[in-house]
Design a protein around this motif. Structure first.
Motif, short mmCIF file in Angstrom:
data_model
loop_
_atom_site.label_atom_id
_atom_site.label_comp_id
_atom_site.label_asym_id
_atom_site.label_seq_id
_atom_site.Cartn_x
_atom_site.Cartn_y
_atom_site.Cartn_z
N PHE A 1 0.82 -1.23 0.00
CA PHE A 1 0.00 0.00 0.00
C PHE A 1 0.85 1.27 0.00
CE2 PHE A 1 0.06 -1.77 4.32
CZ PHE A 1 0.68 -0.75 5.02
N CYS A 2 2.13 1.17 0.39
CA CYS A 2 3.00 2.35 0.33
C CYS A 2 3.25 2.78 -1.13
CB CYS A 2 4.34 2.07 1.00
SG CYS A 2 4.19 1.99 2.79
N ILE A 3 3.36 1.78 -2.02
CA ILE A 3 3.57 2.09 -3.44
C ILE A 3 2.44 2.99 -3.95
CG2 ILE A 3 3.46 1.07 -5.75
CD1 ILE A 3 5.04 -1.27 -4.69
N VAL A 4 1.24 2.74 -3.48
CA VAL A 4 0.09 3.48 -3.99
C VAL A 4 0.23 4.98 -3.71
CG1 VAL A 4 -2.40 3.71 -3.91
CG2 VAL A 4 -1.37 1.48 -3.61
N VAL A 5 0.62 5.33 -2.48
CA VAL A 5 0.67 6.77 -2.18
C VAL A 5 1.81 7.44 -2.96
CG1 VAL A 5 -0.49 6.70 0.03
CG2 VAL A 5 1.96 6.37 -0.03
N VAL A 6 2.94 6.73 -3.10
CA VAL A 6 4.03 7.31 -3.89
C VAL A 6 3.59 7.48 -5.34
CG1 VAL A 6 6.36 6.96 -4.75
CG2 VAL A 6 5.82 6.41 -2.37
N PHE A 7 3.00 6.41 -5.87
CA PHE A 7 2.54 6.45 -7.27
C PHE A 7 1.58 7.63 -7.49
CE2 PHE A 7 -1.03 5.34 -10.08
CZ PHE A 7 -0.36 5.25 -11.29
N ASN A 8 0.59 7.76 -6.61
CA ASN A 8 -0.40 8.82 -6.77
C ASN A 8 0.24 10.21 -6.77
OD1 ASN A 8 -2.73 7.43 -7.19
ND2 ASN A 8 -3.26 7.30 -5.03
N ASN A 9 1.15 10.43 -5.82
CA ASN A 9 1.83 11.72 -5.75
C ASN A 9 2.66 12.00 -6.99
OD1 ASN A 9 1.89 13.54 -3.21
ND2 ASN A 9 1.55 11.48 -2.46
N VAL A 10 3.45 11.01 -7.37
CA VAL A 10 4.38 11.23 -8.48
C VAL A 10 3.64 11.37 -9.80
CG1 VAL A 10 6.28 10.22 -9.80
CG2 VAL A 10 6.29 10.10 -7.31
N VAL A 11 2.63 10.54 -10.01
CA VAL A 11 1.93 10.59 -11.29
C VAL A 11 1.21 11.93 -11.45
CG1 VAL A 11 -0.40 9.65 -10.92
CG2 VAL A 11 0.91 8.94 -12.90
N ALA A 12 0.67 12.45 -10.32
CA ALA A 12 -0.01 13.75 -10.41
C ALA A 12 1.00 14.84 -10.78
CB ALA A 12 -0.68 14.08 -9.08
N ARG A 13 2.19 14.77 -10.18
CA ARG A 13 3.20 15.78 -10.47
C ARG A 13 3.68 15.68 -11.92
NH1 ARG A 13 6.38 18.35 -6.99
NH2 ARG A 13 4.48 18.31 -5.77
N LEU A 14 3.91 14.44 -12.36
CA LEU A 14 4.39 14.26 -13.74
C LEU A 14 3.38 14.80 -14.74
CD1 LEU A 14 5.99 10.70 -13.68
CD2 LEU A 14 7.16 12.87 -14.01
N ARG A 15 2.09 14.60 -14.43
CA ARG A 15 1.07 15.07 -15.37
C ARG A 15 1.07 16.60 -15.46
NH1 ARG A 15 -3.03 11.01 -13.41
NH2 ARG A 15 -2.66 9.22 -14.77
N ARG A 16 1.47 17.25 -14.36
CA ARG A 16 1.47 18.71 -14.38
C ARG A 16 2.73 19.28 -14.98
NH1 ARG A 16 -0.16 21.21 -8.87
NH2 ARG A 16 0.54 22.95 -10.11
N MET A 17 3.75 18.45 -15.09
CA MET A 17 5.02 18.93 -15.65
C MET A 17 4.89 18.90 -17.17
SD MET A 17 8.53 16.84 -15.22
CE MET A 17 9.85 17.05 -16.38
N SER A 18 5.32 19.97 -17.83
CA SER A 18 5.16 19.95 -19.28
C SER A 18 6.21 19.03 -19.89
CB SER A 18 5.26 21.36 -19.86
OG SER A 18 6.57 21.64 -20.26
N TYR A 19 5.75 18.14 -20.77
CA TYR A 19 6.65 17.13 -21.33
C TYR A 19 7.74 17.76 -22.17
CZ TYR A 19 8.29 12.84 -23.45
OH TYR A 19 9.08 11.80 -23.86
N SER A 20 7.48 18.96 -22.68
CA SER A 20 8.50 19.58 -23.53
C SER A 20 9.79 19.87 -22.75
CB SER A 20 7.96 20.85 -24.19
OG SER A 20 7.50 21.75 -23.23
N GLN A 21 9.69 19.95 -21.41
CA GLN A 21 10.92 20.09 -20.61
C GLN A 21 11.86 18.92 -20.84
OE1 GLN A 21 10.98 21.00 -16.37
NE2 GLN A 21 8.93 21.80 -16.60
N ILE A 22 11.28 17.72 -20.90
CA ILE A 22 12.10 16.53 -21.11
C ILE A 22 12.69 16.56 -22.52
CG2 ILE A 22 11.97 14.02 -21.33
CD1 ILE A 22 9.87 14.11 -19.07
N GLU A 23 11.85 16.95 -23.48
CA GLU A 23 12.34 17.05 -24.86
C GLU A 23 13.43 18.11 -24.96
OE1 GLU A 23 8.88 17.66 -27.27
OE2 GLU A 23 8.55 15.50 -27.49
N ALA A 24 13.24 19.23 -24.27
CA ALA A 24 14.23 20.30 -24.32
C ALA A 24 15.56 19.79 -23.78
CB ALA A 24 13.76 21.52 -23.52
N SER A 25 15.50 19.04 -22.70
CA SER A 25 16.73 18.52 -22.10
C SER A 25 17.47 17.61 -23.08
CB SER A 25 16.39 17.76 -20.81
OG SER A 25 17.52 17.06 -20.37
N MET A 26 16.73 16.71 -23.72
CA MET A 26 17.34 15.80 -24.71
C MET A 26 17.88 16.60 -25.89
SD MET A 26 16.47 12.56 -23.69
CE MET A 26 15.58 11.37 -24.67
#
Lengths: 336, 267
Positions: free
Chosen positions: B142-167
């Protein structure tokens, strides 16, 4: 001279959608090259193929003489200015600009010196300690530009870089970008849906429609000699008429609104049509007239004339449109 | 009119809060009572001696260390696996993605008694001895669930173009993760990790099934209820547990808020 970018027969298919459909183009070194088209026309996908964010389904991509179709973005000698700028929010302006040098392992002093040079160039000295969130849209745009140029790329890709700026700022940045490109002498590949932006800045423009290139020419040629109805209508505005309306052979013809003379009354002659004026728009230096033809009221014509000649031209009156036959452009058959 | 209704609401809210927290106040108070059998009110006298007694008892220390070790291990596993799953799921869409997300979140929605029973059956089937490792595995579900929920919400709010820009700027995948993705999700990881730690630290049900002869702190509490010896000592330990679990939760709330301020809440 070696070409900066060569696309040969490149397609990019997402599911069943041909985002880019058998495109071939060559961008010369040092050229300001624009990809112009409405949204969904494939221009951005084309740029992303050059940057390496998308892989072509077929065809070849050659950058600066090297086959690049299978290279990842970080192995290509191109850099990109993103539409949303894609600045790193957790880094200062200076660290954003120095990022490309940092990941290449260049020492702190050297990379800060270089980053400051770039910030100087885009007139952002003094802002280096700020976070992107503390900058205005125009300033963020300059940071994105400096960040993409810090590695001295020979090709810079710009994805609607001015799209989020207001009109006045956009016009200023157009002039700055153009002079920056001249000064650096590098190749710009510029994506835009704004035809006036493409016309005013570019050496050559590729007009995209439905994943294909409709026409690739200099801005002047595009405007003066549109080859298809789509180009005629998308680049500037145009009246497109079937040949039989004009007493000519089949096919379609385009004529620019400012190439038509409008006079009150019914005057017979060749290269002319009689219409009914339905609307007059005063635009300041010019006046735009909307006319329907007398013998076919479904056809609407737009005429633009210098302001001051409106005498006798009132909505509802009969008018005669005349033109020089040299102003008519026969269009290639194809989808509109 | 408007103000009177808001006073009514205030009273209702106050009553609700009192109802929620009055029992905690009782525990707080009776950690200091000088009388060790009954909860007589008011306490006949106040003393700090139970703190000394609690500190000198080995069974408490052992249970505490075990709980901390379990929580730390389960949180670590959850951080790694939860982040990986979030990274895999947040952007791609494929057949069965929603079912996978559901299966992932299920352990926290499912009654703990089922999770515990299922784990115990599997453990005995596999011929493993219940102990430290099995507790950690049970908590990690059940610990995985809370980490997953937090991280996935943050990733969704992060613009993916940041990752593309870095590459685009020459960073490979590892550098992009280290310099761009990790700083973006750092506070989400911290928040998720602290929540996971707090969840594990006071878990009873799954632990009862998977602990074997080991005694975590919550289990120690339960056993203490049946053989009351120095009853205020349990209250002292309870105060300690409140502090240990409350602090991370407050901190993780702070962290999530400060991220939102930094990013203007938008995007």
């Amino acid at each position: 001279m070696q070409n900066a970018v060569e696309l040969k027969n490149v397609s990019c298919v997402f599911g069943t959608v041909h985002a880019v459909d058998h495109i071939s183009l060559e961008v010369l070194a040092g050229e300001f090259f624009s990809l112009l088209g409405p949204s969904g026309s494939g221009k951005t996908t084309c740029l992303r193929l050059i940057a390496g964010f998308e892989r072509p389904s077929s065809g070849s991509i050659v950058l600066l003489g090297k086959d690049a179709a299978s290279l990842p973005p970080y192995a290509r000698e191109v850099n990109t200015v993103f539409q949303d700028y894609a600045l790193f929010p957790h880094m200062s302006v200076l660290d954003n600009v120095a990022y490309a040098l940092m990941v290449r392992g260049i020492g702190r002093l050297e990379r800060h010196r270089r980053a400051l040079e770039l910030l100087e160039m885009v007139k952002l000295r003094g802002m280096e300690k700020r976070r992107p969130a503390e900058l205005s849209g125009g300033q963020r745009q300059r940071v994105a530009l400096a960040r993409a140029l810090v590695n001295k790329p020979r090709i810079l890709l710009l994805d609607e870089p001015l799209g989020a700026l207001d009109l006045k700022l956009r016009e200023e940045m157009q002039i700055e970008l153009k002079s920056l490109q001249r000064q650096l002498g590098i190749t710009f590949v510029y994506v835009t849906h704004d035809q006036s932006e493409a016309l005013s800045m570019s050496d050559r423009v590729a007009v995209f429609n439905r994943g294909r290139i409709e026409q690739l020419d200099s801005p002047k040629k595009l405007y003066e000699y549109p080859e298809t109805e789509f180009v005629a209508r998308f680049v500037g505005s145009a009246n497109v008429l079937a040949g039989k309306e004009l007493g000519l052979d089949g096919g379609k013809f385009a004529i620019r609104p400012e190439r038509i003379r409008i006079e009150p009354g019914r005057i017979s002659g060749t290269n002319s049509l009689v219409g009914r004026l339905i609307d007059v728009h005063f635009l300041g230096s010019q006046t735009r007239y909307e006319v329907t033809l007398v013998n076919n009221s479904t056809i609407r014509m737009t005429v633009v004339a210098p302001a001051g000649g409106e005498a006798g031209l009132e909505a509802g009156s009969e008018v005669t449109l005349t033109w020089n036959p040299g102003s008519l452009r026969k269009l290639r058959e194809g989808e509109a | 009119m408007r103000s009177s209704s808001s006073i009514g609401l205030k009273i209702a809210a106050g009553m609700g809060l009192l109802f929620l927290h009055f029992p905690l106040l009782i525990i707080l108070l009776y950690a200091f009572t000088s009388e060790d059998k009954t909860y007589k009110f008011p306490p006949p006298g106040l003393t700090l001696k139970w703190f000394a007694i609690a500190a000198s008892r080995n069974d408490i220390w052992e249970a505490l260390f075990l709980s901390v070790k379990v929580a730390a291990a389960a949180t670590l596993i959850a951080l790694v696996l939860g982040t990986m799953v979030a990274a895999a799921l947040y952007r791609s869409s494929f057949f069965g993605k929603d079912s996978i997300t559901l299966l992932l979140i299920l352990p926290i929605a499912l009654p703990g008694i089922l999770t515990g029973l299922a784990l115990l059956t599997s453990i005995t089937r596999a011929g493993l001895d219940p102990g430290f490792l099995t507790i950690v595995v049970g908590h990690a579900t059940f610990c995985i669930v809370v980490v997953f929920n937090n991280v996935v919400a943050r990733l969704r709010r992060m613009s993916y173009s940041q990752i593309e820009a870095s590459m685009d700027l020459g960073a490979d995948a590892l550098q992009t993760f280290r310099y761009v993705v990790l700083p973006n999700i750092a506070t989400a990881l911290l928040a998720g990790g602290m929540l996971a730690f707090a969840l594990s630290f006071d878990e009873v049900i799954v632990t009862t099934f998977t602990a074997g002869k080991e005694e975590t702190l919550p289990i120690w509490f339960l056993s203490e209820l049946f053989r009351p010896r120095d009853r205020p000592v349990t209250n002292v330990v309870a105060i300690f547990v409140i502090a240990v679990t409350l602090l991370p939760i407050l901190l993780s709330q702070r962290l999530t808020q400060s991220f939102e301020e930094m990013h203007g809440g938008g995007k």
